[in-house]
Design a protein around this motif. Structure first.
Motif, PDB file in Angstrom:
ATOM      1  N   SER A  47      -6.561 -24.122  63.957  1.00 17.02           N
ATOM      2  CA  SER A  47      -5.605 -23.710  64.987  1.00 17.02           C
ATOM      3  C   SER A  47      -4.237 -23.411  64.376  1.00 17.02           C
ATOM      4  O   SER A  47      -3.583 -22.419  64.722  1.00 17.02           O
ATOM      5  CB  SER A  47      -5.480 -24.803  66.050  1.00 17.02           C
ATOM      6  OG  SER A  47      -6.715 -25.046  66.682  1.00 17.02           O
ATOM      7  N   LYS A  48      -3.806 -24.265  63.453  1.00 16.77           N
ATOM      8  CA  LYS A  48      -2.538 -24.008  62.763  1.00 16.77           C
ATOM      9  C   LYS A  48      -2.604 -22.727  61.944  1.00 16.77           C
ATOM     10  O   LYS A  48      -1.639 -21.950  61.895  1.00 16.77           O
ATOM     11  CB  LYS A  48      -2.192 -25.189  61.851  1.00 16.77           C
ATOM     12  CG  LYS A  48      -1.517 -26.347  62.550  1.00 16.77           C
ATOM     13  CD  LYS A  48      -0.964 -27.339  61.533  1.00 16.77           C
ATOM     14  CE  LYS A  48      -0.134 -28.400  62.226  1.00 16.77           C
ATOM     15  NZ  LYS A  48       0.495 -29.333  61.270  1.00 16.77           N
ATOM     16  N   CYS A  63      -2.315 -19.728  64.253  1.00 19.08           N
ATOM     17  CA  CYS A  63      -0.935 -19.574  64.735  1.00 19.08           C
ATOM     18  C   CYS A  63      -0.048 -18.961  63.662  1.00 19.08           C
ATOM     19  O   CYS A  63       0.793 -18.090  63.952  1.00 19.08           O
ATOM     20  CB  CYS A  63      -0.389 -20.930  65.185  1.00 19.08           C
ATOM     21  SG  CYS A  63      -1.159 -21.589  66.673  1.00 19.08           S
ATOM     22  N   HIS A  78      -0.921 -15.253  63.310  1.00 17.57           N
ATOM     23  CA  HIS A  78      -0.350 -14.480  64.418  1.00 17.57           C
ATOM     24  C   HIS A  78       1.144 -14.256  64.222  1.00 17.57           C
ATOM     25  O   HIS A  78       1.657 -13.156  64.481  1.00 17.57           O
ATOM     26  CB  HIS A  78      -0.611 -15.208  65.733  1.00 17.57           C
ATOM     27  CG  HIS A  78      -0.002 -14.526  66.927  1.00 17.57           C
ATOM     28  ND1 HIS A  78      -0.490 -13.342  67.454  1.00 17.57           N
ATOM     29  CD2 HIS A  78       1.073 -14.848  67.695  1.00 17.57           C
ATOM     30  CE1 HIS A  78       0.235 -12.974  68.482  1.00 17.57           C
ATOM     31  NE2 HIS A  78       1.199 -13.869  68.651  1.00 17.57           N
ATOM     32  N   GLN A  79       1.850 -15.264  63.744  1.00 18.91           N
ATOM     33  CA  GLN A  79       3.289 -15.127  63.511  1.00 18.91           C
ATOM     34  C   GLN A  79       3.565 -14.112  62.405  1.00 18.91           C
ATOM     35  O   GLN A  79       4.489 -13.296  62.517  1.00 18.91           O
ATOM     36  CB  GLN A  79       3.881 -16.483  63.161  1.00 18.91           C
ATOM     37  CG  GLN A  79       5.382 -16.461  62.939  1.00 18.91           C
ATOM     38  CD  GLN A  79       5.937 -17.823  62.590  1.00 18.91           C
ATOM     39  OE1 GLN A  79       5.179 -18.744  62.295  1.00 18.91           O
ATOM     40  NE2 GLN A  79       7.246 -17.971  62.625  1.00 18.91           N
TER      41      GLN A  79
END
Length: 301
Positions: A119-120, A123, A126-127
């Motif tokens: 999950s990290k 994220c 995506h950033q």
């Protein structure tokens, strides 16, 4: 959707299983695995100066960034014999793993927080994609030594489908233990590779990483990678966290259960059981034993 080009840069997120209990039972020690991993990371960074790297460590208690490390940490000492970028990565990864191991000495759990690490990773990807000017092809490499955690089935599957939607490949290197059913599905769904490392040879991990996991998306389009023939796509029930062949599905939230229940534990929907009689028994006014044993699960109005 655009196709990967040879000159495109890549973003590699390495998820390292830092579970001391799992590595203690592996023929390949964690120290030797780290030495081979940093060689692979250096080879990846040398392919393209625009390549980006993130390393995450996952234990049974926490998940943290190993590289890039906290900016407030002390910078590594200078060494003119080592390329500056290689030296920074090597020192931060090795020191971060040592810090995680020293802070989690107790505990015998062999299940790491892989779902949280993925999950990290997503994220962060995506950033990076939001801030990037040009296309960056991202992929995740998971170096696993622990066992599957049935309690993390739901969040893990959510991250797998999110990676599929983001066109992020997930490569799995299983170092020790039985094959991971969940990680096999992650590699298959995201068009990645699932590889079981032969730990009888000390250099097998490095060989696997360099020949299978090092090629980017463009190279893989012309590269004949090993396939995943035996994939277990069975689901895990939400009640007892067991892999089931046949189960019961909630018609509202699609949760899977191995046993019938009057209330769905996920969405709290109440069900009512009613007997279903066959047409012949209704016409004769009698109920056969087989018809009495049949029941259906319907929503309660």
């Amino acid at each position: 959707m655009s196709q990967p080009q040879e000159s495109d840069s890549s973003l590699l997120v390495v998820v390292l299983d830092v579970n001391a209990s799992a590595w203690a039972q592996s023929p390949l020690s964690l120290d030797k695995a780290l030495q081979q991993l940093v060689i692979f990371i250096n080879a990846y960074l040398a392919l393209n100066p625009e390549n980006k790297l993130v390393v995450l460590g996952a234990s049974h208690k926490e998940c943290r960034y190993l590289f890039p490390a906290d900016p407030s940490s002390a910078p590594p000492t200078h060494d003119i014999q080592v390329y500056e970028q290689f030296r920074t990565v090597n020192v931060q990864v090795l020191s971060g793993v040592q810090e995680m191991l020293s802070s989690h000495i107790d505990g015998n759990e062999q299940q790491s927080l892989i779902a949280r690490a993925l999950s990290k990773a997503l994220c962060h990807i995506h950033q990076v994609n939001q801030l990037a000017v040009t296309k960056i092809w991202s992929r995740i490499l998971v170096l696993s030594a622990g066992q599957d955690s049935p309690h993390s089935y739901i969040p893990l599957m959510n991250t797998i489908f999110a990676a599929q939607k983001m066109s992020v490949l997930i490569d799995i290197c299983k170092v020790f233990g039985q094959d991971s059913v969940f990680l096999q599905q992650a590699a298959e769904i995201t068009n990645g590779n699932y590889l079981k490392v032969d730990t009888n040879s000390e250099a097998s991990l490095l060989q696997t990483l360099l020949f299978i996991c090092l090629p980017d998306q463009y190279t893989r389009s012309i590269f004949n990678a090993p396939g995943n023939d035996l994939i277990d796509f069975r689901a895990t029930c939400f009640c007892h966290k067991r892999v089931v062949d046949i189960g019961y599905v909630c018609s509202v939230c699609l949760s899977i259960f191995c046993q019938t229940a009057p209330v769905c534990s996920t969405c709290q929907t109440k069900f009512s059981f009613r007997l279903v009689k066959s047409d012949s028994s209704q016409s004769n006014g009698a109920t056969s034993p087989n018809a009495s044993a049949m029941s259906s699960l319907s929503l309660k109005s």
